[in-house]
Design an enzyme around this catalytic site. Sequence first.
Site, PDB file in Angstrom:
ATOM      1  CG  ASP A  13      -1.783   1.093   1.178  1.00 23.70           C
ATOM      2  OD1 ASP A  13      -1.975   2.015   0.499  1.00 23.70           O
ATOM      3  OD2 ASP A  13      -3.026   0.724   1.877  1.00 23.70           O
ATOM      4  CG  HIS A  15      -3.641   4.579  -0.046  1.00 24.24           C
ATOM      5  ND1 HIS A  15      -3.618   3.429  -0.503  1.00 24.24           N
ATOM      6  CD2 HIS A  15      -4.544   5.431  -1.224  1.00 24.24           C
ATOM      7  CE1 HIS A  15      -4.427   3.437  -1.829  1.00 24.24           C
ATOM      8  NE2 HIS A  15      -4.905   4.370  -2.206  1.00 24.24           N
TER       9      HIS A  15
END
Length: 145
Positions: A13, A15
Site C-alpha cells: 500500500d 497511500h
Amino acid sequence: MPTTVVLGVIGSDAHVVGVTILERALDAAGFEVVNLGVQTEQAEFVAAATDHDADAILVSSLYGHAEQDCTGFHDHLENAGVDAVTYIGGNLAVGQDDFAQTRATFESLGFDRVFDPETDPTEAINALRRDLNLTTEPDRLRVTS
C-alpha cells in the site's frame, strides 16, 4: 521517558496522506512518533518497535488487502519480545460492507483496536491514552505506574 508510537502503511500500500495526518496529530498530542512511511513490511514494524522500545504500533492500510498483509504479524512481534498495543485502521477489506465483521477479523489476528477509514485521529489518540494509562505532563506524555 516519552511514549513512543511506531506507525506505517503495511504491505504494498502506497497511500501516504492518512498516515501523515496521523503522525502530525500524534506529535501534537505529545507522542514520540516513528513513521515508517508506506509499503512497510512486517519485519520493519518489528525492528522499529524493538529499536525504539515502542509502546504502541499503529498499522494503516487503505488498499483493501490488510488481512493478507497482517497475517502472522503478532507472531513476529511475540517472537521478537515486543509488548506493545497494536492498532490497525483504514479500508481494510475489499468491498468492506460490514465493518463489525472486519473488526472481528482483525481482532482475531491479534489487534487491540480496529478503526474504520472515517475515524478521526483524536479517537485513536484518546484510545491510546486509555490503553496505555497515560497522563499529560509538560512537553510529553508519560506512562503511569
